[in-house]
Design a protein around this motif. Sequence first.
Motif, short mmCIF file in Angstrom:
data_model
loop_
_atom_site.label_atom_id
_atom_site.label_comp_id
_atom_site.label_asym_id
_atom_site.label_seq_id
_atom_site.Cartn_x
_atom_site.Cartn_y
_atom_site.Cartn_z
N MET A 144 0.94 -1.14 0.05
CA MET A 144 -0.25 0.02 -0.22
C MET A 144 0.85 1.35 0.00
O MET A 144 0.64 2.18 0.58
N GLU A 145 1.88 1.23 -0.94
CA GLU A 145 2.84 2.41 -0.81
C GLU A 145 2.17 3.61 -1.52
O GLU A 145 1.45 3.39 -2.69
N CYS A 146 2.45 4.68 -1.06
CA CYS A 146 2.16 5.91 -1.92
C CYS A 146 3.03 6.81 -1.93
O CYS A 146 3.77 7.17 -1.08
N VAL A 147 3.31 7.15 -3.28
CA VAL A 147 4.30 8.40 -3.43
C VAL A 147 3.39 9.30 -4.64
O VAL A 147 2.80 8.94 -5.36
N PHE A 148 3.48 10.57 -4.10
CA PHE A 148 2.89 11.55 -5.05
C PHE A 148 3.73 12.67 -5.14
O PHE A 148 4.55 13.07 -4.22
N GLY A 149 3.45 13.66 -6.22
CA GLY A 149 4.32 14.83 -6.35
C GLY A 149 3.60 15.76 -7.28
O GLY A 149 2.64 15.61 -7.79
N LEU A 150 4.12 17.09 -6.99
CA LEU A 150 3.63 18.09 -7.87
C LEU A 150 4.53 19.06 -8.16
O LEU A 150 5.47 19.40 -7.30
N VAL A 151 4.41 20.05 -9.13
CA VAL A 151 5.36 21.06 -9.42
C VAL A 151 4.21 22.60 -9.14
O VAL A 151 3.41 22.65 -9.39
N GLY A 152 5.03 23.36 -8.49
CA GLY A 152 4.65 24.67 -8.04
C GLY A 152 5.29 25.72 -8.77
O GLY A 152 6.11 25.60 -9.60
N ASP A 153 5.36 26.78 -7.82
CA ASP A 153 5.82 28.34 -8.41
C ASP A 153 7.21 27.99 -7.96
O ASP A 153 7.52 28.62 -7.09
N GLY A 154 8.35 27.88 -8.87
CA GLY A 154 9.64 27.86 -8.40
C GLY A 154 10.15 26.71 -7.71
O GLY A 154 11.26 26.63 -7.25
N PHE A 155 9.12 25.51 -7.60
CA PHE A 155 9.67 24.39 -6.71
C PHE A 155 8.82 23.08 -7.08
O PHE A 155 7.90 23.28 -7.68
N ALA A 156 9.35 22.02 -6.91
CA ALA A 156 8.71 20.76 -7.04
C ALA A 156 8.88 19.97 -5.69
O ALA A 156 9.81 20.33 -4.87
N LEU A 157 7.69 19.45 -5.48
CA LEU A 157 7.83 18.65 -4.28
C LEU A 157 7.37 17.25 -4.58
O LEU A 157 6.59 16.76 -5.45
N VAL A 158 7.85 16.19 -3.60
CA VAL A 158 7.63 14.71 -3.83
C VAL A 158 7.12 14.20 -2.28
O VAL A 158 8.07 14.67 -1.28
N ALA A 159 6.18 13.62 -2.23
CA ALA A 159 5.72 13.22 -0.78
C ALA A 159 5.84 11.55 -1.06
O ALA A 159 5.27 11.06 -1.86
N ALA A 160 6.12 10.83 0.00
CA ALA A 160 6.05 9.33 0.21
C ALA A 160 5.60 9.04 1.54
O ALA A 160 6.06 9.34 2.65
N ASP A 161 5.03 7.57 1.59
CA ASP A 161 4.77 7.18 2.81
C ASP A 161 5.94 6.47 3.38
O ASP A 161 6.98 6.37 2.25
N THR A 162 5.99 6.33 4.73
CA THR A 162 7.31 5.98 5.15
C THR A 162 7.25 4.50 5.82
O THR A 162 8.11 4.16 6.83
N SER A 163 6.56 3.56 5.59
CA SER A 163 6.33 2.30 6.05
C SER A 163 7.10 1.49 5.06
O SER A 163 6.86 1.38 3.66
N ALA A 164 7.82 0.40 5.78
CA ALA A 164 8.49 -0.57 5.15
C ALA A 164 7.74 -1.85 5.79
O ALA A 164 7.77 -2.20 6.87
N PHE A 208 1.65 7.24 -7.30
CA PHE A 208 1.83 5.93 -7.63
C PHE A 208 1.25 5.09 -6.50
O PHE A 208 1.20 5.49 -5.47
N GLY A 209 0.92 3.97 -6.60
CA GLY A 209 0.32 2.90 -5.60
C GLY A 209 -1.21 3.30 -5.30
O GLY A 209 -1.55 4.05 -6.24
N TYR A 210 -1.65 2.27 -4.42
CA TYR A 210 -3.13 2.65 -4.11
C TYR A 210 -3.53 3.99 -3.61
O TYR A 210 -4.80 4.41 -4.04
N GLY A 211 -2.59 4.63 -3.22
CA GLY A 211 -2.89 5.96 -2.49
C GLY A 211 -3.03 6.86 -3.88
O GLY A 211 -3.69 7.96 -3.79
N SER A 212 -2.59 6.45 -5.09
CA SER A 212 -2.88 7.44 -6.29
C SER A 212 -4.28 7.55 -6.26
O SER A 212 -4.63 8.70 -7.12
N TYR A 213 -5.25 6.69 -6.13
CA TYR A 213 -6.63 6.73 -6.43
C TYR A 213 -7.12 7.84 -5.86
O TYR A 213 -8.00 8.71 -6.54
N PHE A 214 -6.62 8.19 -4.63
CA PHE A 214 -7.18 9.16 -3.71
C PHE A 214 -6.39 10.66 -4.07
O PHE A 214 -7.10 11.70 -4.29
N SER A 215 -4.87 10.54 -4.10
CA SER A 215 -4.16 11.91 -4.28
C SER A 215 -4.38 12.39 -5.67
O SER A 215 -4.60 13.60 -5.80
N LEU A 216 -4.55 11.55 -6.80
CA LEU A 216 -4.72 12.04 -8.04
C LEU A 216 -5.92 12.68 -8.14
O LEU A 216 -6.07 13.89 -8.85
#
Lengths: 249, 204
Positions: free
Chosen positions: B1-21, B131-139
């Motif tokens: 159930m890993e979730c990674v998502f990201g977006l581009v903003g004004d002069g920056f880009a960010l990436v968020a990811a879950d932290t469970s192994a 990416f991941g199941y989380g993408s259904y919600f984050s996207l």
Amino acid sequence: MARYDRAITVFSPDGHLFQVEYALEAVRKGNAAVGVRGTDTIVLGVEKKSTPKLQDSRSVRKIVSLDTHIALACAGLKADARVLINRARIECQSHRLTVEDPVTVEYITRYIAGLQQKYTQSGGVRPFGLSTLIVGFDPDTGVPALYQTDPSGTFSAWKANATGRNSNSMREFLEKNYKETSGQETVKLAIRALLEVVESGGKNIEIAVMTKEHGLRQLEEAEIDAIVAEIEAEKAAAEAAKKAPSRDT
Amino acid sequence: MECVFGLVGDGFALVAADTSAVHSILVHKSNEDKVMILDSHKLLGASGEAGDRVQFTEYIQKNVHLYEFRNGIPLTTAATANFTRGELALALRKNPYSVNILLAGYDKNIGPSLYYIDYIATLHKVDKGAFGYGSYFSLSMMDRHYKSGMSLEEAIDLVDKCIIEIRSRLVVAPPNFVIKIVDKDGAREYAWRESIKDAGVSAA
């Protein structure tokens, strides 16, 4: 003698490997290079032979980084240097990938020397025609180190050393004048050694300073000129002081 | 159930990811950093098989560094994305890596960019990706609320909205997230969003 310098793998009857010795000759014809180890600073200097007017001097870097904490200067065949430096850079990253630790200065020196040695014991190849001065700070202990390798593949650690043209005079100077230095004093010592054999002036020498915090920093021509001026002033003052007492007597 | 998502903003880009192994039903740890700082101005968020993820991303990182040492100048984000995709493509029909990647970077004169690279070596330059199941919600959340040129505050607000959605709607939702950003000042960790701290042994 002529029969024993063709194929590298052949010893001469009196135990010489002539190709290796000829490679050392090539080193002796290369530009002067000096390295000095201080307590918190390590300095590399090379002589810049006159650059042709139309050449972009920035594309001829004689002191290179192998990693964020390791630098190298060399004397001899520059094309051979490119090959060795490339292999060393790959090894630095490969080491980080496999053991998740940056290389120690000794490790990468051993690697480069090992490579140089391989080419003294293979058929159909010639040795690398260069000696290197490798400097850096060990990642765990933070201790500064200076090593030298030569075409035979031997290496050893030094407090200060020189290679290339007139290296003997530079080494003599360093032996007479070496003492534990730090910071700017180390830079001055290296420049003074180079000035023994190189025409004075910022545009004839290239100096790079390595510290633990800031890594490798190439000095600008203006900075070098300023330090050279300081050194000349100190020399002049020393000369004057020598002459003054004898005038009194 | 890993979730990674990201977006581009004004002069920056960010990436968020879950932290469970996670391994089957066991959570090994909940503070595993899956967003690698590739170099001074690049982030690589990766999800997928744990061994492949670490192996592949470290391999890419070392090659990116080697390029910089050899050439005295760093790779652009676009070049890095294409290199990464190329490596995945090479391995695909022999020994594929099961890793999905979001590569975010900042280049002088170009600005921020985000690349979507999936495990079968698809490459897309995107404004937002997941990416991941989380993408259904984050996207879906990002489709609703994203606009180009968002400020950092607006973007973080959107990221938090996505995390809340994932936490409340995904059946085995990861409790903790890490957010990293890259802008002209470099790539760095921005914040953690923790709902479970790895607690020590409580006193008897």
